[in-house]
Structures are given as structure tokens and as C-alpha cells.
Design an enzyme around this catalytic site. Sequence first.
Site, mmCIF file in Angstrom:
data_model
loop_
_atom_site.group_PDB
_atom_site.id
_atom_site.type_symbol
_atom_site.label_atom_id
_atom_site.label_comp_id
_atom_site.label_asym_id
_atom_site.label_seq_id
_atom_site.Cartn_x
_atom_site.Cartn_y
_atom_site.Cartn_z
ATOM 1 N N ILE A 157 3.664 67.911 -28.250
ATOM 2 C CA ILE A 157 2.455 67.786 -27.419
ATOM 3 C C ILE A 157 1.679 66.528 -27.857
ATOM 4 O O ILE A 157 1.233 65.965 -26.865
ATOM 5 C CB ILE A 157 1.345 69.054 -27.858
ATOM 6 C CG1 ILE A 157 2.276 70.117 -27.268
ATOM 7 C CG2 ILE A 157 0.031 68.819 -27.483
ATOM 8 C CD1 ILE A 157 1.461 71.708 -27.980
ATOM 9 N N VAL A 235 -6.201 71.215 -28.660
ATOM 10 C CA VAL A 235 -5.188 72.068 -27.818
ATOM 11 C C VAL A 235 -4.148 72.564 -28.989
ATOM 12 O O VAL A 235 -3.051 72.812 -28.244
ATOM 13 C CB VAL A 235 -4.657 71.039 -26.789
ATOM 14 C CG1 VAL A 235 -5.336 70.683 -25.602
ATOM 15 C CG2 VAL A 235 -4.070 69.674 -27.448
ATOM 16 N N GLY A 236 -4.521 72.516 -30.087
ATOM 17 C CA GLY A 236 -3.717 73.166 -31.230
ATOM 18 C C GLY A 236 -4.114 74.714 -31.271
ATOM 19 O O GLY A 236 -3.609 75.609 -30.635
ATOM 20 N N ARG A 237 -4.665 74.953 -32.418
ATOM 21 C CA ARG A 237 -5.178 76.331 -32.592
ATOM 22 C C ARG A 237 -6.491 76.186 -33.099
ATOM 23 O O ARG A 237 -7.065 75.335 -33.506
ATOM 24 C CB ARG A 237 -4.188 76.991 -33.835
ATOM 25 C CG ARG A 237 -2.778 77.170 -33.477
ATOM 26 C CD ARG A 237 -2.873 78.523 -32.665
ATOM 27 N NE ARG A 237 -1.591 78.789 -32.221
ATOM 28 C CZ ARG A 237 -0.753 78.506 -31.174
ATOM 29 N NH1 ARG A 237 -1.350 77.579 -30.341
ATOM 30 N NH2 ARG A 237 0.304 79.079 -31.037
ATOM 31 N N ASP A 261 -9.529 74.101 -25.582
ATOM 32 C CA ASP A 261 -8.648 75.299 -25.187
ATOM 33 C C ASP A 261 -8.436 76.433 -26.065
ATOM 34 O O ASP A 261 -7.898 77.499 -25.688
ATOM 35 C CB ASP A 261 -7.345 74.740 -24.688
ATOM 36 C CG ASP A 261 -6.526 75.575 -23.992
ATOM 37 O OD1 ASP A 261 -6.985 75.929 -22.915
ATOM 38 O OD2 ASP A 261 -5.234 75.838 -24.445
ATOM 39 N N GLU A 266 -10.213 84.865 -30.267
ATOM 40 C CA GLU A 266 -9.913 84.741 -28.985
ATOM 41 C C GLU A 266 -9.844 86.123 -28.354
ATOM 42 O O GLU A 266 -9.202 87.055 -28.874
ATOM 43 C CB GLU A 266 -8.943 84.026 -28.499
ATOM 44 C CG GLU A 266 -9.020 82.710 -28.954
ATOM 45 C CD GLU A 266 -7.596 81.601 -28.581
ATOM 46 O OE1 GLU A 266 -6.664 82.521 -27.733
ATOM 47 O OE2 GLU A 266 -7.611 80.562 -28.746
ATOM 48 N N HIS A 285 -7.160 79.191 -23.351
ATOM 49 C CA HIS A 285 -6.050 79.299 -23.911
ATOM 50 C C HIS A 285 -4.945 79.128 -22.990
ATOM 51 O O HIS A 285 -3.864 79.758 -23.118
ATOM 52 C CB HIS A 285 -5.851 80.166 -24.834
ATOM 53 C CG HIS A 285 -4.792 79.775 -26.132
ATOM 54 N ND1 HIS A 285 -4.676 80.559 -27.228
ATOM 55 C CD2 HIS A 285 -3.642 78.902 -26.133
ATOM 56 C CE1 HIS A 285 -3.808 79.863 -28.078
ATOM 57 N NE2 HIS A 285 -3.097 79.043 -27.271
ATOM 58 N N ALA A 287 -3.767 75.879 -21.633
ATOM 59 C CA ALA A 287 -3.186 74.571 -21.614
ATOM 60 C C ALA A 287 -1.907 74.512 -21.372
ATOM 61 O O ALA A 287 -1.224 73.366 -20.493
ATOM 62 C CB ALA A 287 -3.413 73.813 -22.838
#
Length: 333
Positions: A157, A235-237, A261, A266, A285, A287
Amino acid sequence: MTMRIGISKGGLQGAELIDACSDIAGIELVVADTQDELEERALDCEALMLNSARYSARLAERLASGASPVRWLQFASAGYETVLEHGLSDHVLLTNGGSAWGPTVAEHAMALILGLLRAVPLMERERLRARWDASHVIPHLRSLEGMKVGIVGAGDIGRGIAARLRPFGAEVIGVVRSPRPLEHVDHVCILDQICSVLPELDILVLALPLNDETRGMANASWFHIMKPSSLLINVGRGGLIDQSALIDALRNNAIGGAGLDVAIDEPLCPSSPLWLQDNVILTPHIAALGGRSLDRLIELCKENIMRFRDGLPLRNRVLVPSQRNGSVRAVDL
């Protein structure tokens, strides 16, 4: 002799994968519809294909027992934090789906960056008010050309984001744990020294796994030294960011905005102040989804199944701490 491989229905396209692998000799694919069935497959399969979220403490215990023939886990996800939480026996190989999702996540990161730079959240609010007023929007418009962008994480990524930034004329700084050449990157910064470059960055992108070392790494101390105009992209965690500190930084204009994202919990709670921030783009989430992502995942799984059958090295190998033989470099950082 036929090799049995169990496939978790959650997180993998079981039917499509079975269809794609129907011509592979010596392989039997068995779908596990429930978590209980997946954990039972640990007792009669040599490999399991699943999502990180499906890797439970009970499954880890079964793999560690002498009764389990499992020698390989293929995660559909890029993340593998559940393995870090529950552990993994040394005799079990772990591979992830990072290369399948990388191109699409990289595109999504670019969408978040460009959306913030071009004041899309502001213009969307103006649209809802049926207000056509360029003079109100123009002061908020910026261009990616000439900006300094730091990317924390050099996996599929992170590398994909770097490649997509270059045509825009941005200066790219790769932040990694140990120095090494990185394609499409102008400069490399050691993670331990990130505070020396944070004040220079216009955009900071987080594209790395969540573990004990990275949890909450983007915190108040980072936001305090970042530019007031800087953007944070994740865009990781969700756990990579101290979310309370981020909310404070956004409210106090310590940073200029955020594109997220992912969240710590969540779905993001409806009462979260992040929903009300004018300088934030939130996506649920997603992406990695869209385009050819699932096709690439099936291709990766099929290739790794054949490699596993033939005793060849597997693609996207992940070395968890207990399997690194003293090495401190993670595969995605």
C-alpha cells in the site's frame, strides 16, 4: 495424495475461489460456513484461508496442538493483528492479501488527499445549501504539486501511494523502521526520527499494520509539531491514531484536516465529534474494495495454493515476531 485446504466463508470469495482452483490437481478445497466449522477444519486440513478477524484464540490453540496438521494460513486481509494478539506456532507459515488490495487502497488514499486539498467537503456542504460562491471556496483550495508527503509504511500500500504521488509533482518521504532504498521515494526517514520531519510535511499518510509498537503512534506529540495546514490520512488501522488527540487537534486547528478510512471502533459511533468536523473525510473501511481487488485476491490465493502444493516459497509471507529469528524489521514497515 490429496491436500485439504479449508476456506472461511467470511472474508473470502469461497465459491469463486473453488471455481478458480477446480483445475488444480491434488487439492481439495473445503468451505467453512461458520467460525466453529473453521476451527474444526484446523483438525483435518493442511492449510486455512481466512480473514484476520476469523483468527481466534481457540483457533490459535488448535494450531499449536499436536493434533493439527495445518502448516499454512492465508489471510485475505492485509492486516494480521489477531496473529500478534493470539500468537502463531513457529511451524505455521502466514501470508496476507496485501498485494491484492494495495493498488485500490493506494487509489483511495489519493482520493482522500485530493478531496481535502480541493476542499470537496466544503463544496459538498455548499451544494446542499444550493450555494454557488467561488469566493467562499477559493481560499481553501490547494494543489499537491510541490508538497511534501510522508508515508509511514513501505508495504504494497505504501509503495503504491508513493508511485501515484510522483506524477503530481509531490516530494515523497518514506518512513521505515530500517534504512533501505525505496522506489518512487525522494528521501527515506527512520521511524525513530520521524519527529525531525513532521514539521516539514504537508501531508502524513499512515499505511502500516497495527501492533504494540504502532498502536497510538500518531498522538498529541505528533500533532503539536505538525504544520497547522497539514493533513493526516489513515488507510491502515484505526488504532494507529490516538483518536481523542486527533479530535482535539482538529478542533484547535493544530492540523488542517484528516482523511480516515478506519476508526478505532467500527462502525464509528454516531456521537463521535469526527462526524461534525468540517475538515474531515470519513469512509467506512472500504478503501480496498472495488475494481479488480477480489480478482487479484483470488489470483494470489490460487498461486499460493499451487506453490504450497509444490513446496515453493509463498507470496506475501509475513514474519510474526516469534518467527523473525531476532530480526526487528516487519515486512510492511
